[in-house]
Structure formats: C-alpha cells, structure tokens
Write an enzyme that holds these catalytic residues in place. Structure first.
Site, mmCIF file in Angstrom:
data_model
loop_
_atom_site.group_PDB
_atom_site.id
_atom_site.type_symbol
_atom_site.label_atom_id
_atom_site.label_comp_id
_atom_site.label_asym_id
_atom_site.label_seq_id
_atom_site.Cartn_x
_atom_site.Cartn_y
_atom_site.Cartn_z
ATOM 1 N N GLY A 38 11.824 3.512 -8.193
ATOM 2 C CA GLY A 38 11.523 2.728 -9.395
ATOM 3 C C GLY A 38 12.065 3.265 -10.705
ATOM 4 O O GLY A 38 12.245 2.508 -11.659
ATOM 5 N N GLU A 93 8.947 9.075 -14.629
ATOM 6 C CA GLU A 93 8.306 8.166 -13.671
ATOM 7 C C GLU A 93 8.386 6.735 -14.217
ATOM 8 O O GLU A 93 8.437 6.531 -15.436
ATOM 9 C CB GLU A 93 6.855 8.638 -13.484
ATOM 10 C CG GLU A 93 5.970 7.792 -12.610
ATOM 11 C CD GLU A 93 6.389 7.693 -11.147
ATOM 12 O OE1 GLU A 93 7.518 7.208 -10.909
ATOM 13 O OE2 GLU A 93 5.592 8.042 -10.270
ATOM 14 N N ASP A 97 -0.123 4.426 -12.232
ATOM 15 C CA ASP A 97 -1.131 3.424 -11.921
ATOM 16 C C ASP A 97 -2.426 4.182 -11.570
ATOM 17 O O ASP A 97 -3.157 4.581 -12.474
ATOM 18 C CB ASP A 97 -0.568 2.591 -10.750
ATOM 19 C CG ASP A 97 -1.407 1.397 -10.392
ATOM 20 O OD1 ASP A 97 -2.145 0.887 -11.255
ATOM 21 O OD2 ASP A 97 -1.337 0.948 -9.232
ATOM 22 N N GLY A 99 -2.354 7.095 -10.540
ATOM 23 C CA GLY A 99 -2.017 8.479 -10.900
ATOM 24 C C GLY A 99 -1.868 9.386 -9.687
ATOM 25 O O GLY A 99 -1.534 10.557 -9.817
ATOM 26 N N LYS A 125 -0.710 2.334 -16.763
ATOM 27 C CA LYS A 125 -1.806 1.377 -16.536
ATOM 28 C C LYS A 125 -3.115 2.164 -16.467
ATOM 29 O O LYS A 125 -3.631 2.408 -15.382
ATOM 30 C CB LYS A 125 -1.590 0.669 -15.191
ATOM 31 C CG LYS A 125 -0.830 -0.623 -15.265
ATOM 32 C CD LYS A 125 -1.086 -1.465 -14.023
ATOM 33 C CE LYS A 125 -0.007 -1.293 -13.001
ATOM 34 N NZ LYS A 125 -0.133 -2.194 -11.835
ATOM 35 N N ARG A 159 14.363 -5.486 -8.854
ATOM 36 C CA ARG A 159 14.647 -4.223 -9.541
ATOM 37 C C ARG A 159 15.718 -4.382 -10.615
ATOM 38 O O ARG A 159 15.769 -3.647 -11.577
ATOM 39 C CB ARG A 159 15.128 -3.162 -8.538
ATOM 40 C CG ARG A 159 14.069 -2.690 -7.562
ATOM 41 C CD ARG A 159 14.546 -1.424 -6.863
ATOM 42 N NE ARG A 159 13.798 -1.116 -5.658
ATOM 43 C CZ ARG A 159 12.639 -0.456 -5.630
ATOM 44 N NH1 ARG A 159 12.094 -0.056 -6.760
ATOM 45 N NH2 ARG A 159 12.025 -0.205 -4.498
HETATM 46 P P1 5GP Z 1 0.104 5.461 -8.388
HETATM 47 O O1 5GP Z 1 0.263 6.571 -7.400
HETATM 48 O O2 5GP Z 1 0.021 5.912 -9.811
HETATM 49 O O3 5GP Z 1 -1.034 4.532 -8.011
HETATM 50 O O4 5GP Z 1 1.344 4.523 -8.220
HETATM 51 C C1 5GP Z 1 2.567 4.847 -8.644
HETATM 52 C C2 5GP Z 1 3.612 4.019 -7.933
HETATM 53 O O5 5GP Z 1 3.109 2.757 -7.502
HETATM 54 C C3 5GP Z 1 4.716 3.719 -8.912
HETATM 55 O O6 5GP Z 1 5.690 4.715 -8.905
HETATM 56 C C4 5GP Z 1 5.212 2.384 -8.396
HETATM 57 O O7 5GP Z 1 6.170 2.588 -7.400
HETATM 58 C C5 5GP Z 1 4.004 1.723 -7.784
HETATM 59 N N1 5GP Z 1 3.363 0.777 -8.726
HETATM 60 C C6 5GP Z 1 2.191 0.918 -9.368
HETATM 61 N N2 5GP Z 1 1.925 -0.150 -10.153
HETATM 62 C C7 5GP Z 1 2.974 -0.975 -10.010
HETATM 63 C C8 5GP Z 1 3.321 -2.243 -10.588
HETATM 64 O O8 5GP Z 1 2.630 -2.854 -11.416
HETATM 65 N N3 5GP Z 1 4.517 -2.783 -10.189
HETATM 66 C C9 5GP Z 1 5.339 -2.173 -9.285
HETATM 67 N N4 5GP Z 1 6.472 -2.800 -8.978
HETATM 68 N N5 5GP Z 1 5.051 -0.971 -8.738
HETATM 69 C C10 5GP Z 1 3.881 -0.385 -9.102
#
Ligand code: 5GP
Length: 169
Positions: A38, A93, A97, A99, A125, A159
């Site tokens: 991403g 990063e 989300d 984290g 977020k 993307r």
């Molecule tokens: P976390 O581990 O913080 O929950 O998630 C991080 C990863 O989840 C990010 O690097 C991304 O790949 C994916 N992710 C989280 N929220 C979103 C979103 O709103 N859209 C997309 N496309 N990917 C997300």
C-alpha cells in the site's frame, strides 16, 4: 467512487512533511522503510520531495488477504537485511487502522537497535485503534471509512487512482 482527499491535498501535505524531515534529518544516515504494498506510491512521492539523501527499502506485512476485514494475525512476508544500527529509520506506512501491523513492525525493528526510529503514516484512522501504537506523524486523520487509491487497494484493485477515495456502497 467518492473523492475523500484529492491529489493537490496529498501533494501539499507531502511537501510540508518532507520539508520538516529534510530539516530534522540533514546530515544523518537516513533509511526510509516502506511497508508494501500500500505505501509504494506514497514512498515514491515522499522521497522525491526530500532535499536530503536517503536510502530506501521495503518490508511487506499481510493481515487482510483479499478481504477488507483484518484477520488480526500480522505476518511479515518480506523482511529487510540492512544493519539498522547504522541508520536513523523512518517507517512509511499507508494507513494505520487497528495499529497491529505497525506495532508488530516497530517492535521487530526496535530489536535491531536503529539510531532512531519514527513512523510517518499517510492516513490515520484513530477510531479503530487496538494496539498501543501512535504514529509520530500522520498526514491525514480520517473517519472510520474503508478507503482506496493512491496505493491502497480493495481486493488488489484501485491502487493506481491518484486520489484517496471511498467506494460507493
Ligand atoms: P492495521 O494493522 O493498522 O489494522 O492495518 C493496517 C493495514 O490494513 C494497512 O497497511 C492496509 O493495508 C490495511 N487497511 C486498513 N484500513 C484500510 C482501508 O481503509 N483501506 C485499505 N485499502 N486498506 C486498509
């Protein structure tokens, strides 16, 4: 698709943040670590906005598979082989989300004793945070929406969009 953050807003925030990083890290051995997939566009734009030298490498972590629901189980699917004790490291990063991804990666990299470690995220977020981890810098704080574009996907699509968008429901 609805535009949440347009190209111009992204460009301006990257310029501002890169100027601050250039000021703070001038003369330092800077290593930018992008988290695939991403962050690939963010990293490409960010390093070109710096006016100091840096090295660039990528790690990959996966927790989502092809779904838009996190499995919570973060796997490091590609690691880096630099000697981090020689670098000031900045993790770039795409989005923080829950984290969990970043918590796992920062924990791993800290064990390698970088000169310093900071996290810059394009999107944050905070409403969904579960891990005890806050990025040092967030370019944009967004509400609890699933976003795509500017590197971020839904099932590997979107993307290449130049903006951050929210899919029509
Ligand atoms: P976390 O581990 O913080 O929950 O998630 C991080 C990863 O989840 C990010 O690097 C991304 O790949 C994916 N992710 C989280 N929220 C979103 C979103 O709103 N859209 C997309 N496309 N990917 C997300």
């Amino acid at each position: 698709m609805n535009v949440l953050i347009d190209e111009e807003q992204i460009r301006l925030q990257i310029e501002r943040t890169a100027a601050e990083v250039s000021r703070r890290y001038r003369g330092r051995p800077l290593l930018m670590v992008g988290i695939l997939t991403g962050s690939f566009i963010f990293v490409a734009d960010f390093v070109r906005a710096l006016d100091i030298p840096c090295e660039v490498c990528f790690m990959a972590a996966s927790s989502y598979g092809d779904s838009d629901v996190s499995s919570g189980d973060v796997k490091i699917t590609r690691d880096i082989d630099r000697d981090l004790s020689k670098y000031d490291v900045i993790i770039l990063e795409d989005i923080v989300d829950t984290g969990r991804t970043l918590a796992r990666i920062t924990e791993m990299l800290k064990e390698r004793h970088p000169l310093s470690l900071a996290v810059i995220t394009l999107l944050d977020k905070p409403a969904r945070r579960e891990a005890d981890l806050e990025p040092d810098v967030s370019l944009f704080t967004i509400p609890d929406l699933f976003v795509v574009g500017y590197g971020l996907d839904y099932a590997e699509k979107y993307r290449q969009l130049p903006y951050i968008g929210v899919m029509d429901s």
